[in-house]
Design a protein around this motif. Structure first.
Motif, PDB file in Angstrom:
ATOM      1  N   ILE A  19       0.826  -1.358   0.048  1.00 60.96           N
ATOM      2  CA  ILE A  19       0.016   0.060   0.125  1.00 60.96           C
ATOM      3  C   ILE A  19       0.916   1.295  -0.138  1.00 60.96           C
ATOM      4  CG2 ILE A  19      -1.570   1.205   1.282  1.00 60.96           C
ATOM      5  CD1 ILE A  19      -3.034  -1.304   2.276  1.00 60.96           C
ATOM      6  N   ALA A  20       1.874   1.261   0.768  1.00 59.46           N
ATOM      7  CA  ALA A  20       2.726   2.359   0.646  1.00 59.46           C
ATOM      8  C   ALA A  20       3.516   2.765  -0.593  1.00 59.46           C
ATOM      9  CB  ALA A  20       3.891   2.203   2.084  1.00 59.46           C
ATOM     10  N   ILE A  21       4.114   1.628  -1.256  1.00 59.88           N
ATOM     11  CA  ILE A  21       4.694   1.660  -2.496  1.00 59.88           C
ATOM     12  C   ILE A  21       3.571   2.190  -3.534  1.00 59.88           C
ATOM     13  CG2 ILE A  21       5.835   0.433  -4.140  1.00 59.88           C
ATOM     14  CD1 ILE A  21       7.217  -1.081  -2.073  1.00 59.88           C
ATOM     15  N   GLY A  22       2.297   1.444  -3.356  1.00 57.59           N
ATOM     16  CA  GLY A  22       1.537   1.860  -4.348  1.00 57.59           C
ATOM     17  C   GLY A  22       1.078   3.198  -4.358  1.00 57.59           C
ATOM     18  N   LEU A  23       0.708   3.753  -2.979  1.00 54.82           N
ATOM     19  CA  LEU A  23       0.393   5.194  -3.166  1.00 54.82           C
ATOM     20  C   LEU A  23       1.259   5.994  -3.507  1.00 54.82           C
ATOM     21  CD1 LEU A  23      -1.992   5.224   0.136  1.00 54.82           C
ATOM     22  CD2 LEU A  23      -2.699   5.888  -2.426  1.00 54.82           C
ATOM     23  N   GLY A  24       2.628   5.705  -3.059  1.00 55.31           N
ATOM     24  CA  GLY A  24       3.666   6.456  -3.386  1.00 55.31           C
ATOM     25  C   GLY A  24       4.074   6.596  -4.939  1.00 55.31           C
ATOM     26  N   GLN A  25       3.552   5.673  -5.632  1.00 57.03           N
ATOM     27  CA  GLN A  25       3.865   5.530  -7.204  1.00 57.03           C
ATOM     28  C   GLN A  25       2.635   6.474  -7.871  1.00 57.03           C
ATOM     29  OE1 GLN A  25       4.286   1.268  -8.146  1.00 57.03           O
ATOM     30  NE2 GLN A  25       6.506   1.588  -7.683  1.00 57.03           N
ATOM     31  N   TRP A  26       1.554   6.018  -7.164  1.00 49.93           N
ATOM     32  CA  TRP A  26       0.296   6.911  -7.581  1.00 49.93           C
ATOM     33  C   TRP A  26       0.593   8.262  -7.358  1.00 49.93           C
ATOM     34  CZ3 TRP A  26      -3.312   9.547  -4.806  1.00 49.93           C
ATOM     35  CH2 TRP A  26      -4.359  10.118  -5.321  1.00 49.93           C
ATOM     36  N   SER A  27       0.946   8.675  -6.365  1.00 50.49           N
ATOM     37  CA  SER A  27       1.124  10.209  -6.108  1.00 50.49           C
ATOM     38  C   SER A  27       2.276  10.727  -6.952  1.00 50.49           C
ATOM     39  CB  SER A  27       1.594  10.240  -4.762  1.00 50.49           C
ATOM     40  OG  SER A  27       1.815  11.679  -4.376  1.00 50.49           O
ATOM     41  N   ALA A  28       3.148   9.994  -7.350  1.00 43.47           N
ATOM     42  CA  ALA A  28       4.526  10.352  -8.056  1.00 43.47           C
ATOM     43  C   ALA A  28       3.826  10.474  -9.452  1.00 43.47           C
ATOM     44  CB  ALA A  28       5.665   9.514  -7.918  1.00 43.47           C
ATOM     45  N   PRO A  32       4.178  14.673 -11.106  1.00 44.87           N
ATOM     46  CA  PRO A  32       5.492  14.399 -11.364  1.00 44.87           C
ATOM     47  C   PRO A  32       6.428  15.631 -11.059  1.00 44.87           C
ATOM     48  CG  PRO A  32       4.327  14.997 -13.486  1.00 44.87           C
ATOM     49  CD  PRO A  32       3.488  14.931 -12.058  1.00 44.87           C
ATOM     50  N   ASP A  33       6.106  16.552 -10.948  1.00 39.78           N
ATOM     51  CA  ASP A  33       6.913  17.752 -10.423  1.00 39.78           C
ATOM     52  C   ASP A  33       7.240  17.901  -8.828  1.00 39.78           C
ATOM     53  OD1 ASP A  33       7.435  18.483 -13.054  1.00 39.78           O
ATOM     54  OD2 ASP A  33       5.851  19.867 -13.120  1.00 39.78           O
ATOM     55  N   GLY A  34       6.422  17.018  -8.255  1.00 40.97           N
ATOM     56  CA  GLY A  34       6.414  17.093  -6.800  1.00 40.97           C
ATOM     57  C   GLY A  34       5.309  17.918  -6.151  1.00 40.97           C
ATOM     58  N   ILE A  35       5.035  18.078  -4.941  1.00 41.97           N
ATOM     59  CA  ILE A  35       4.038  18.681  -4.186  1.00 41.97           C
ATOM     60  C   ILE A  35       4.370  20.095  -3.951  1.00 41.97           C
ATOM     61  CG2 ILE A  35       2.371  18.576  -2.478  1.00 41.97           C
ATOM     62  CD1 ILE A  35       2.395  15.635  -2.407  1.00 41.97           C
ATOM     63  N   ILE A  36       3.804  21.128  -4.708  1.00 45.08           N
ATOM     64  CA  ILE A  36       4.048  22.573  -4.377  1.00 45.08           C
ATOM     65  C   ILE A  36       2.887  23.049  -3.813  1.00 45.08           C
ATOM     66  CG2 ILE A  36       4.550  24.637  -5.692  1.00 45.08           C
ATOM     67  CD1 ILE A  36       5.569  22.856  -8.181  1.00 45.08           C
ATOM     68  N   ARG A  65       7.815  19.348  -2.543  1.00 41.38           N
ATOM     69  CA  ARG A  65       8.232  18.165  -1.570  1.00 41.38           C
ATOM     70  C   ARG A  65       8.055  16.830  -2.496  1.00 41.38           C
ATOM     71  NH1 ARG A  65       3.875  18.545   2.540  1.00 41.38           N
ATOM     72  NH2 ARG A  65       4.275  16.591   2.625  1.00 41.38           N
ATOM     73  N   SER A  66       8.705  15.668  -2.250  1.00 48.97           N
ATOM     74  CA  SER A  66       8.704  14.719  -3.020  1.00 48.97           C
ATOM     75  C   SER A  66       7.270  13.921  -3.150  1.00 48.97           C
ATOM     76  CB  SER A  66       9.744  13.561  -2.663  1.00 48.97           C
ATOM     77  OG  SER A  66       9.529  12.340  -3.063  1.00 48.97           O
ATOM     78  N   ALA A  67       6.693  13.807  -4.227  1.00 48.78           N
ATOM     79  CA  ALA A  67       5.280  13.311  -4.253  1.00 48.78           C
ATOM     80  C   ALA A  67       5.395  11.786  -3.857  1.00 48.78           C
ATOM     81  CB  ALA A  67       4.867  13.390  -5.635  1.00 48.78           C
ATOM     82  N   PHE A  68       6.412  11.262  -4.228  1.00 53.16           N
ATOM     83  CA  PHE A  68       6.522   9.826  -3.773  1.00 53.16           C
ATOM     84  C   PHE A  68       6.464   9.361  -2.222  1.00 53.16           C
ATOM     85  CE2 PHE A  68       8.544   5.889  -2.789  1.00 53.16           C
ATOM     86  CZ  PHE A  68       7.886   4.701  -3.071  1.00 53.16           C
ATOM     87  N   THR A  69       7.339  10.181  -1.421  1.00 51.56           N
ATOM     88  CA  THR A  69       7.402  10.237   0.015  1.00 51.56           C
ATOM     89  C   THR A  69       6.087  10.529   0.613  1.00 51.56           C
ATOM     90  OG1 THR A  69       8.459  12.385   0.186  1.00 51.56           O
ATOM     91  CG2 THR A  69       9.830  10.306   0.013  1.00 51.56           C
ATOM     92  N   PHE A  70       5.490  11.655   0.013  1.00 53.70           N
ATOM     93  CA  PHE A  70       4.305  12.129   0.500  1.00 53.70           C
ATOM     94  C   PHE A  70       3.084  10.725   0.349  1.00 53.70           C
ATOM     95  CE2 PHE A  70      -0.056  13.853  -0.027  1.00 53.70           C
ATOM     96  CZ  PHE A  70      -0.310  14.372   0.896  1.00 53.70           C
ATOM     97  N   GLY A  71       3.102  10.339  -0.885  1.00 53.23           N
ATOM     98  CA  GLY A  71       2.068   9.197  -1.039  1.00 53.23           C
ATOM     99  C   GLY A  71       2.663   7.971  -0.050  1.00 53.23           C
ATOM    100  N   LEU A 118       6.888   5.175  10.845  1.00 51.90           N
ATOM    101  CA  LEU A 118       7.539   5.342   9.564  1.00 51.90           C
ATOM    102  C   LEU A 118       6.562   6.329   8.729  1.00 51.90           C
ATOM    103  CD1 LEU A 118       7.766   1.393   8.536  1.00 51.90           C
ATOM    104  CD2 LEU A 118       9.618   3.124   9.255  1.00 51.90           C
ATOM    105  N   SER A 119       5.518   6.353   8.948  1.00 50.45           N
ATOM    106  CA  SER A 119       4.766   7.570   8.109  1.00 50.45           C
ATOM    107  C   SER A 119       5.528   8.818   8.420  1.00 50.45           C
ATOM    108  CB  SER A 119       3.404   7.619   8.562  1.00 50.45           C
ATOM    109  OG  SER A 119       2.805   8.680   8.167  1.00 50.45           O
ATOM    110  N   TYR A 120       5.797   9.277   9.705  1.00 50.41           N
ATOM    111  CA  TYR A 120       6.441  10.436  10.222  1.00 50.41           C
ATOM    112  C   TYR A 120       7.680  10.516   9.535  1.00 50.41           C
ATOM    113  CZ  TYR A 120       8.618  14.078  12.962  1.00 50.41           C
ATOM    114  OH  TYR A 120       9.368  15.262  13.206  1.00 50.41           O
ATOM    115  N   LEU A 121       8.533   9.257   9.729  1.00 58.29           N
ATOM    116  CA  LEU A 121      10.166   9.348   9.451  1.00 58.29           C
ATOM    117  C   LEU A 121      10.170   9.284   7.803  1.00 58.29           C
ATOM    118  CD1 LEU A 121      11.338   6.494  11.966  1.00 58.29           C
ATOM    119  CD2 LEU A 121      11.671   8.996  12.023  1.00 58.29           C
TER     120      LEU A 121
END
Length: 127
Positions: A19-28, A32-36, A65-71, A118-121
């Motif tokens: 779920i973490a990797i899937g949401l990270g990829q979906w968010s990225a 693609p330019d990150g979360i502004i 901010r990195s969209a992958f890490t946010f997702g 881990l969500s916070y880290l």
């Protein structure tokens, strides 16, 4: 704990990672330019003439901010909440039958806490 409970914990860990990797990829893929941030952050700067008056200075929007890490962070947070509710249900079920909390219930609660931490880290942002 039984082998079935160990297998269940392994599936829960794999599900959390997926779920973490899937949401990270979906968010990225979605950003693609990150979360502004869309709104500039206003900063209050003290005035040099008096302590009472303060000037509001519009700052430049923060870097993306990195969209992958946010997702991934949101996926871990959501999975941690799900596991927290699962642990609560298992604990209520055990207590209603008169049994003490088992190691399995503590392990599921530990997975929930690990998801929150881990969500916070990962994104270094407290939701």
């Amino acid at each position: 704990m039984t082998h079935r409970q160990y297998l269940t914990l392994a599936v829960l860990v794999a599900l959390m990672m997926a779920i973490a990797i899937g949401l990270g990829q979906w968010s990225a893929n979605l950003n693609p330019d990150g979360i502004i941030p869309h709104t500039p952050i206003a900063e209050v700067a003290p005035s040099a003439e008096s302590n009472e008056a303060a000037d509001v200075v519009e700052s430049v929007p923060a870097e993306a901010r990195s969209a992958f890490t946010f997702g991934a962070s949101m996926g871990l947070l959501a999975t941690g909440m799900l596991y927290c509710m699962l642990a609560a249900v298992l604990l209520l079920k055990a207590k209603s039958r008169g049994f003490p909390a088992s190691k399995f219930i503590y392990s599921v609660a530990g997975l929930a806490v690990a998801g929150f931490a881990l969500s916070y880290l990962i994104d270094d942002y407290f939701y």
